[in-house]
Design a protein around this motif. Sequence first.
Motif, short mmCIF file in Angstrom:
data_model
loop_
_atom_site.label_atom_id
_atom_site.label_comp_id
_atom_site.label_asym_id
_atom_site.label_seq_id
_atom_site.Cartn_x
_atom_site.Cartn_y
_atom_site.Cartn_z
N GLN B 336 9.22 75.27 100.94
CA GLN B 336 8.76 75.99 100.10
C GLN B 336 7.58 76.79 100.24
O GLN B 336 6.68 75.91 101.04
N GLY B 337 7.28 77.90 99.99
CA GLY B 337 5.99 78.65 100.52
C GLY B 337 5.58 79.13 99.34
O GLY B 337 5.93 79.32 98.42
N GLY B 338 4.06 79.36 99.57
CA GLY B 338 3.23 80.02 98.61
C GLY B 338 2.31 80.95 99.06
O GLY B 338 2.50 81.21 100.35
N THR B 339 1.45 81.55 98.41
CA THR B 339 0.52 82.50 98.94
C THR B 339 -1.00 82.32 98.37
O THR B 339 -1.04 81.44 97.52
N VAL B 340 -1.88 82.70 99.08
CA VAL B 340 -3.12 82.80 98.31
C VAL B 340 -3.27 82.89 97.00
O VAL B 340 -3.98 82.25 96.35
N ALA B 341 -2.55 83.97 96.72
CA ALA B 341 -2.82 84.16 95.11
C ALA B 341 -1.84 83.30 94.29
O ALA B 341 -2.26 83.01 93.01
N ASN B 342 -0.71 82.80 94.78
CA ASN B 342 0.12 82.20 94.03
C ASN B 342 0.52 81.01 94.99
O ASN B 342 1.41 81.16 95.89
N GLY B 343 -0.08 79.71 94.75
CA GLY B 343 -0.21 78.82 95.64
C GLY B 343 0.97 77.99 95.67
O GLY B 343 1.53 77.26 96.34
N ASN B 344 1.84 78.04 94.58
CA ASN B 344 3.31 77.53 94.29
C ASN B 344 2.86 75.80 94.34
O ASN B 344 3.69 75.06 94.98
N LEU B 345 1.91 75.65 93.86
CA LEU B 345 1.19 74.15 94.00
C LEU B 345 1.04 73.73 92.35
O LEU B 345 0.35 74.66 91.54
N SER B 346 0.92 72.54 91.84
CA SER B 346 0.93 72.20 90.24
C SER B 346 -0.43 71.43 90.46
O SER B 346 -1.06 70.82 91.10
N SER B 347 -1.02 71.86 88.97
CA SER B 347 -2.01 70.94 88.57
C SER B 347 -1.41 69.55 87.86
O SER B 347 -0.40 69.53 87.58
N TYR B 348 -2.27 68.48 87.91
CA TYR B 348 -1.93 67.37 87.17
C TYR B 348 -2.64 67.24 85.85
O TYR B 348 -3.88 67.47 85.59
#
Lengths: 336, 528
Positions: B336-348
């Motif tokens: 999976q990839g993301g971008t600087v603007a949309n990291g595609n990562l979650s907070s907890y």
Amino acid sequence: MTSLTRLLAAAVFGVLASTTVAAEIIITNVSYDPTRELYQEVNAAFAKQWEAKTGQRVTIKQSHGGSGKQARSVIDGLDADVVTLALAYDIDEIAARGRLLPKEWQKRLPNNSAPYTSTIVFLVRKGNPKKIWDWDDAARAGIAVITPNPKTSGGARWNYLAAWAYALKKFDADEGKTKEFVTRLFRNVPVLDSGARGATTTFIERGIGDVLLTWENEAFLVAKELGPDKFEIVVPSLSILAEPPVALVDKVVDRRKTRPVAQAYLEFLYTEEAQDLIGQNFYRPISAKAAAKYAAQFPKVNLVTVDEVFGGWQKAQKTHFADGGQFDQIYAPGSR
Amino acid sequence: MIAPVAEAERRASMPSLSRSGALSVGALSLTLALALACLLTPPFALAEELTSDRALADIVRALENRIRQLEEKLERATAAAPAPAPAPAPAPATPSETEDALRNRVEELDQQVRIVSRKLELEQEAAAARAKDAAIVQANREGFGLRSADGTFRLRIGGTIHADTRAYLDNDFPGPSPDTFVLRRVRPNLEGTVGEKFGFRIQPELGSAGTMTLLDAHADLNFTPAFRVRAGKFKAPVGLERLQSPADMPFVERAFPTQLLPNRDNGVQLFGDVLDNRLSYAAGFFNGVRDGASADSDSSSGKDFNARLFAHPFRNSDDDNLRSLGVGVSVTSGTQGGTVANGNLSSYLTPGQQTFFAYSTGTFAAGGRHRISPQFYYYRGPLGVMGEYAVSTHEVTRATRHAEITHRAWQLYATYYLTGEDASFGRVTPRQPFDSQRGTWGAFEVGLRISQLAVDGASFEGTPSNRFADPDASARKATDLGLVLNWHLNRNIRVQTNFDITRFEGGAPRGGDLPDEKVLFSRFQAAF
């Protein structure tokens, strides 16, 4: 070959073997109302022959009811490997609406897929106390006529068309007078059963009515079962040639993988063995040999056909039995 | 072999019958009683009206009166007949004209009665046939619904409402959330079957965010119980607690492992139960969602493969101690990839739904993402135990730094029904539902849970410009202890009180720890 591969091969072989050497097969014959006794005997004979030929035991389940009602059940999902109905239109409907068999189904077996014929006669009480000898008598005021509902019963449609054909001839093709005649006849009908066997019950068991319009085979069966001291068969001056057809329901047999046995079952109906059973059960056989053997038991009747008088079943159905057709006009609520 | 028509049926359809010819007055009493109904009501209309026992009783009473009158009339007519002449020889008595007329009338009425009776019989047969084919409307504790007579077409309308309160005690948490009432879940649910093989479910979410979102919308093709296909948006077959309905969860909020595992995703999966239902499997391809998240759209062309095996090895055993033990493992794997603007990562999030770990701005997913989650549950009488472990590994990039980081979480909880009900992964029905008039109180359940999430220390390595998370703002570890008291008024209504205290390592300036989060939940649940 590793042991694992051998094990896998053995498992696959076992599964295939278990599916191909089935010990018993079941097919369903969806039929019209009064054929119970006929197919009970035909099924026994076919099962014996099939097992002798293939080693496979076959069970034929029977389903009976008004022909139109049975056709609707098949269209709605009743799993019929074969249909043996009262008239071609009902199987046409299964082909057209259910798309379960090709439209040309009638050409696939001899004699337009009708392995036997029959006609419509009158059954009256012993001594014919109301003096009912022909259609005119049945339409007389004060006579109670028993017939099933043409909307659900194939036999009833034959009854109706036979009466119509008689009146058409009587009134020199005057449609108005013919309709009035048939209207008078149906005013004499106090109760409409959904199938021919139900109508027989109404007449015989419930003791209702003066005359039962019924299949010739049904009339003979009643006379045989209950004795000639209680009922008499009256042959009208004109009746109709009924050709009950049979057909394979392709989509069902292909899905259930029963095509070979179902096809053989229908073809069996044309064998001399089955034709003899057909004659024994008071249906008119089509084979020359069986027809000759049983000729004496059938009265001579002046018969017309649906094609001759009504232009075929599609036209007859549309004119007479479709919603708003002649029958609805004749038998509208309150008309009786 | 032939499936014969029963002889009895054949005989019944061809009965011997002697039609009544000359009927004696005495023998005709009952028949006449019915026959005279026809004098009161036109026969064809009568058939339609004779639809209730009451109507029949009224008619019978009227007929009894009429039959008495008729019998009296017949007796009078017989008595009035001339006596036989004494000589030379008595002439045979012949019925009077009145008697003949009466007998004819009786026969006529007899026919009418038979017709009416037959019509009633046919109507009853038709009604029975209609009832056999009629759709069935259901309204019961399972919800509301319709089903066809053969059960192959079903529609069930259900729903879940969670009306919560959250109260933060001694809340020194940075940017504290306010104490609040919240509609945590408002989920109408529509599910059913279309024939034997097809199923569907549609479930929107109307609560929480204040806008409607589509939670579940999937179609199922059920070839056999062992081989089924599901396509659409639905819960990914990964987290054990995630797969449990929120209406059945003993705690108000899910534990930390669920945050590392996918929520709902778009995809297609094969699933089924095999080995006498001792093994359930599910495997499929999905768009791929970040930890704990759902998504309707896909920001990356990479896809995730998700699979889960869950076994009840002793399901068919006679040993009550082990029958409800379930163990399993699930995995996800994808790029999976993301971008600087949309990291595609979650907070907890904490149990109180406050963020304790967030990636720094500019951090994004860049490569493989793999998860594994061993899991089990065990139920024995009123005791229920669940445990789950989750490992989530991501390749992450920020500025010049790229690394693979691995977060871990686990939970273990035990619950116990004080009122003796059998605990279950599914919904529990109280032995004695709440009824103030009968003095019954429903079921009470208590539970204790401990759960922890440990963030990979590598997340905080590097310089302020390229480290993935800020150690002064995000905690390295969160450990939660939760206590719950559940009052199940009945199968559909539950009231929960849940206290959670969460302790953190890191997350505060100068190497300090975030302050504890203490949160008291209460929940009113209606689920049907």
